[in-house]
Design an enzyme around this catalytic site. Structure first.
Site, short mmCIF file in Angstrom:
data_model
loop_
_atom_site.label_atom_id
_atom_site.label_comp_id
_atom_site.label_asym_id
_atom_site.label_seq_id
_atom_site.Cartn_x
_atom_site.Cartn_y
_atom_site.Cartn_z
N ARG A 49 24.17 10.04 -7.38
CA ARG A 49 24.36 9.46 -6.04
C ARG A 49 25.49 8.45 -5.96
NH1 ARG A 49 18.17 8.75 -4.13
NH2 ARG A 49 17.96 10.98 -4.00
N GLU A 67 8.95 -0.16 -6.42
CA GLU A 67 10.32 -0.56 -6.13
C GLU A 67 10.51 -2.08 -6.21
OE1 GLU A 67 12.00 1.58 -2.84
OE2 GLU A 67 13.81 0.32 -2.81
N ALA A 79 9.49 9.46 1.93
CA ALA A 79 10.16 10.20 0.84
C ALA A 79 10.19 11.69 1.15
CB ALA A 79 9.45 9.94 -0.48
N HIS A 116 22.32 5.78 -0.48
CA HIS A 116 22.18 7.24 -0.44
C HIS A 116 23.42 7.80 0.25
CE1 HIS A 116 20.75 11.26 0.07
NE2 HIS A 116 19.67 10.97 -0.61
N SER A 124 0.82 -1.21 0.00
CA SER A 124 0.00 0.00 0.00
C SER A 124 0.86 1.26 0.00
CB SER A 124 -0.95 -0.01 1.20
OG SER A 124 -0.21 -0.14 2.41
N LEU A 164 9.29 7.56 -7.01
CA LEU A 164 7.87 7.80 -6.78
C LEU A 164 7.17 7.85 -8.14
CD1 LEU A 164 8.11 10.52 -3.96
CD2 LEU A 164 7.30 8.17 -3.68
N ASP A 203 9.98 -8.81 0.46
CA ASP A 203 9.08 -9.98 0.49
C ASP A 203 8.57 -10.36 -0.91
OD1 ASP A 203 9.38 -9.73 3.22
OD2 ASP A 203 7.35 -9.00 3.59
N HIS A 227 19.45 2.43 0.26
CA HIS A 227 18.34 3.35 0.05
C HIS A 227 17.32 2.86 -0.95
CE1 HIS A 227 16.40 7.21 0.17
NE2 HIS A 227 16.61 7.44 -1.12
N GLU A 277 17.80 18.35 -8.01
CA GLU A 277 18.54 17.35 -7.24
C GLU A 277 19.65 16.79 -8.12
OE1 GLU A 277 16.20 14.44 -5.21
OE2 GLU A 277 14.65 15.87 -4.69
N ARG A 285 19.39 4.64 -10.01
CA ARG A 285 18.17 5.45 -10.12
C ARG A 285 18.48 6.94 -10.02
NH1 ARG A 285 14.30 7.39 -5.58
NH2 ARG A 285 16.26 7.45 -4.47
N LYS A 293 1.07 -5.34 5.13
CA LYS A 293 1.47 -6.01 6.37
C LYS A 293 1.46 -5.10 7.60
CE LYS A 293 6.49 -6.00 5.40
NZ LYS A 293 7.67 -6.85 5.33
N ALA A 296 2.88 2.78 -5.30
CA ALA A 296 2.61 1.90 -6.44
C ALA A 296 1.30 1.14 -6.22
CB ALA A 296 3.78 0.93 -6.64
C1 LIG Z 1 13.90 8.06 3.49
C2 LIG Z 1 13.50 7.90 2.05
C3 LIG Z 1 13.41 9.01 1.24
C4 LIG Z 1 13.05 8.87 -0.10
N1 LIG Z 1 12.90 9.99 -0.87
C5 LIG Z 1 12.44 9.86 -2.15
C6 LIG Z 1 12.15 11.02 -2.94
O1 LIG Z 1 12.27 12.14 -2.50
N2 LIG Z 1 11.71 10.81 -4.22
C7 LIG Z 1 11.52 9.56 -4.75
O2 LIG Z 1 11.12 9.45 -5.92
N3 LIG Z 1 11.78 8.47 -4.00
C8 LIG Z 1 12.21 8.58 -2.73
N4 LIG Z 1 12.45 7.47 -1.98
C9 LIG Z 1 12.17 6.15 -2.57
C10 LIG Z 1 10.67 5.94 -2.62
O3 LIG Z 1 10.10 6.42 -1.43
C11 LIG Z 1 10.32 4.48 -2.79
O4 LIG Z 1 11.08 3.89 -3.80
C12 LIG Z 1 8.85 4.33 -3.16
O5 LIG Z 1 8.07 4.99 -2.20
C13 LIG Z 1 8.47 2.87 -3.22
O6 LIG Z 1 7.08 2.79 -3.35
P1 LIG Z 1 6.40 1.38 -3.44
O7 LIG Z 1 4.92 1.62 -3.47
O8 LIG Z 1 6.98 0.58 -4.50
O9 LIG Z 1 6.82 0.65 -2.07
P2 LIG Z 1 6.56 1.07 -0.51
O10 LIG Z 1 6.17 2.49 -0.38
O11 LIG Z 1 7.72 0.59 0.24
O12 LIG Z 1 5.31 0.18 -0.17
C14 LIG Z 1 5.42 -1.22 -0.05
C15 LIG Z 1 4.20 -1.72 0.66
O13 LIG Z 1 4.17 -3.14 0.67
C16 LIG Z 1 3.85 -3.60 1.97
N5 LIG Z 1 4.42 -4.95 2.09
C17 LIG Z 1 5.70 -5.33 1.95
N6 LIG Z 1 5.82 -6.66 2.12
C18 LIG Z 1 4.58 -7.14 2.35
C19 LIG Z 1 4.04 -8.43 2.62
N7 LIG Z 1 4.80 -9.54 2.70
N8 LIG Z 1 2.70 -8.54 2.82
C20 LIG Z 1 1.90 -7.45 2.77
N9 LIG Z 1 2.36 -6.21 2.55
C21 LIG Z 1 3.67 -6.05 2.34
C22 LIG Z 1 4.49 -2.56 2.87
O14 LIG Z 1 3.95 -2.60 4.16
C23 LIG Z 1 4.11 -1.29 2.12
O15 LIG Z 1 2.79 -0.91 2.37
C24 LIG Z 1 12.80 7.59 -0.64
C25 LIG Z 1 12.90 6.47 0.18
C26 LIG Z 1 13.23 6.60 1.53
C27 LIG Z 1 13.30 5.38 2.38
#
Ligand SMILES: Cc1cc2nc3c(=O)[nH]c(=O)nc-3n(C[C@H](O)[C@H](O)[C@H](O)COP(=O)(O)OP(=O)(O)OC[C@H]3O[C@@H](n4cnc5c(N)ncnc54)[C@H](O)[C@@H]3O)c2cc1C
Length: 520
Positions: free
Chosen positions: A272, A355, A43, A226, A9, A372, A205, A331, A110, A366, A32, A12
């Site tokens: 980076r 991701e 982010a 990072h 959630s 995002l 996972d 990161h 950036e 990246r 989870k 993506a």
């Molecule tokens: C500190 C920080 C700063 C960042 N800053 C930036 C930025 O400024 N710009 C940018 O573009 N990117 C940034 N990033 C990277 C970016 O935030 C992530 O790559 C992006 O948010 C990933 O989105 P996602 O939906 O793929 O995964 P996530 O947002 O990680 O969501 C994954 C979801 O899957 C759930 N999940 C995982 N495993 C399971 C399981 N087994 N069962 C059920 N649920 C599960 C998790 O609980 C979560 O809800 C940053 C990352 C961090 C950590």
């Protein structure tokens, strides 16, 4: 029956779920933690998109390809940069409030971007605002069933097709959820390393589930570190966003000397990987824990960067007068589940975005604030493809050249051991961190060649970390070159012969060269 099951959630997963619900599909979201628990909400910097002149999608594409060190898929990048601006505007229509000045969106610059194109919210709280907007929108839709504190364990596969997922629900019961289509949007795997900016949920996972089901995964040796996480005992490490350097902050060594000017013409705003390597080399050579970020020249620091300001205050630092201690932290995982331009994986019925996926837009490194955007752009493409009746992968994007037959998984886990998450993280940091070589990788390969007895969520996560660690280390061992975020001290040059991807389905690695012809 549920039409679409979305695992995860973050930006993506929720982008896909909301779009599917708007299109009339019955959707289940399995996550989870709580609905808003994700890396997304951490982010800081923002979302990159070429919204208006003088910027253009062509410029954004060039910057992305340069950062990706020759391994981006050009078609996937083209999709990212051309569809990105529309998706950012839709996110604003959904309720995400980005920072404006006099009614015009504020744009930050950036590292690796040739001009300002990063929209942000709350100064440096972009992810929190996006996650809030998406979670509010998802909760308001009757067509979405939210399963919080529900851990996805493994895919349910019947006749070579994904038909759902086995979970451990909030009460600890084993529950099977079935759907016509399933999306793995489970995020990255920063928890592989001892020092990371990622939250505890980032345990790879989805990638491990894919490997156990024999689904193709690629580019996992490319973990982005990072360069400027604050060297402070809290975990995840507070991030000192690249946007600080965009506003004029500079790196200094232990003597207060600016060193990035000698490393790269872009100095402190180099991509980076270059900055992380420059810092890591000095830390190793001089036996230091950290170098310094000098942000004392930034006017209005508390107003511009309230999140970082609070982190600094918690560490008893005042960025207006103190240099901030920095060191690289794991990161972002550039690789993941191989997905075609519509997010289809090698298994019918299974899709991936964000991701967890390898969409090909990041290549070997990246570009800042492109992740995002990656989730925002490729999630709706999955929904549109499902609505159009697509059911299996096509040879587009990174899927070109990859065998799309589903194979029996050949996992090589090893004997059951009592290894802990901390021991795994330590071994990965020493053996497969910013700077790697054959000896360090061989040592960590032996450490992770074990399995654990998975009984509960914590041990399932550890088993998943081990599965992803083995894939990462194996790919890093055979990639005898330095490229993007993968630095081999024993192979410092980039090798043309390795211009391609290492693909694994849990067993042996397969090398897939980049397509010879770059489509227009
Ligand atoms: C500190 C920080 C700063 C960042 N800053 C930036 C930025 O400024 N710009 C940018 O573009 N990117 C940034 N990033 C990277 C970016 O935030 C992530 O790559 C992006 O948010 C990933 O989105 P996602 O939906 O793929 O995964 P996530 O947002 O990680 O969501 C994954 C979801 O899957 C759930 N999940 C995982 N495993 C399971 C399981 N087994 N069962 C059920 N649920 C599960 C998790 O609980 C979560 O809800 C940053 C990352 C961090 C950590």
């Amino acid at each position: 029956m549920t039409d679409l099951l979305v695992l995860g959630s973050g930006i993506a997963g929720l982008s896909a779920a909301i779009r599917a619900a708007h299109a009339g599909l019955r959707v289940g979201v399995v996550t989870k933690g709580e609905l808003a628990t994700s890396a997304t909400r951490y982010a800081q910097g923002g979302v990159a998109a070429a919204l208006d002149a003088p910027d253009s999608s062509a410029l954004h594409q060039t910057d992305t390809l340069v950062a990706g060190a020759g391994l981006c898929d050009v078609d996937a990048v083209h999709v990212l940069v051309t569809e990105g601006p529309r998706r950012v505007r839709e996110l604003m229509e959904l309720g995400a409030a980005f920072d404006t000045r006099n009614g015009v969106l504020e744009l930050a610059i950036e590292g690796g971007h040739s001009l300002p194109r990063v929209v942000h919210a709350g100064g440096d709280a972009t992810g929190a605002e996006i996650e809030r907007a998406l979670a509010d929108a998802a909760r308001a839709l009757d067509a979405i069933d939210v399963h919080e504190r529900c851990f996805s364990v493994d895919l349910v596969v019947e006749g070579g097709r994904c038909v759902g997922v086995r979970t451990i629900d909030a009460t600890g019961r084993a529950v099977e959820l079935r759907a016509r289509h399933t999306i793995l949007a489970t995020g990255g795997a920063g928890q592989l390393f001892a020092v990371t900016t990622n939250p505890p949920v980032s345990t790879g996972d989805g990638i491990a589930m894919a490997l156990r089901a024999g689904i193709a995964v690629a580019d996992v040796e490319f973990m982005q570190f990072h360069p400027t996480a604050m060297d402070h005992p809290s975990m995840p490490r507070p991030l000192l966003s690249e946007a600080l350097r965009g506003e004029g902050a500079v790196l200094r060594d232990e003597h207060g000397v600016r060193f990035m000017v000698d490393e790269d013409p872009r100095a402190d705003l180099a991509p980076r990987d270059i900055v992380a390597r420059a810092i890591a080399r000095r830390l190793v050579a001089r036996n230091l824990d950290h170098l310094w970020l000098d942000a004392t020249g930034i006017a209005d620091f508390p107003e511009k960067f309230p999140t970082i300001w609070r982190s600094a205050q918690n560490a008893h630092l005042d960025p207006r007068v103190d240099f901030l201690p920095v060191a690289p932290a794991a990161h972002y995982l550039s690789g993941g589940i191989v997905a075609d331009l519509d997010g289809a994986s090698t298994m019918p019925g299974l899709w991936s975005c964000g991701e967890a996926a390898c969409s090909g837009v990041h290549g070997a490194n990246r570009l800042a604030s492109n992740s995002l955007l990656d989730g925002l752009v490729f999630a709706p493409r999955i929904v549109e493809a499902i609505l159009a009746g697509k059911d299996a992968p096509e040879p587009t994007g990174v899927m070109r050249g990859i065998d799309t037959r589903v194979v029996a998984p050949e996992l090589t886990a090893g004997p059951v051991s009592t290894i802990t998450r901390e021991e795994l993280q330590h071994a990965m940091t020493v053996g497969a961190g910013v700077l790697r070589d054959a000896a360090s990788l061989e040592t960590v390969a032996a450490t992770v060649a074990v399995d654990v007895d998975a009984r509960d969520v914590a041990t399932h996560e550890l088993r998943n970390l081990l599965t992803v660690a083995r894939a990462l280390v194996a790919s890093a061992q055979v990639r005898e070159e330095s490229r993007g975020t993968h630095t081999r001290l024993d192979f410092p040059e980039t090798s043309e012969a390795l211009a391609g991807r290492f693909v694994t389905r849990g067993g042996p690695l397969e090398f897939v060269p980049l397509p010879a012809e770059v489509p227009a």
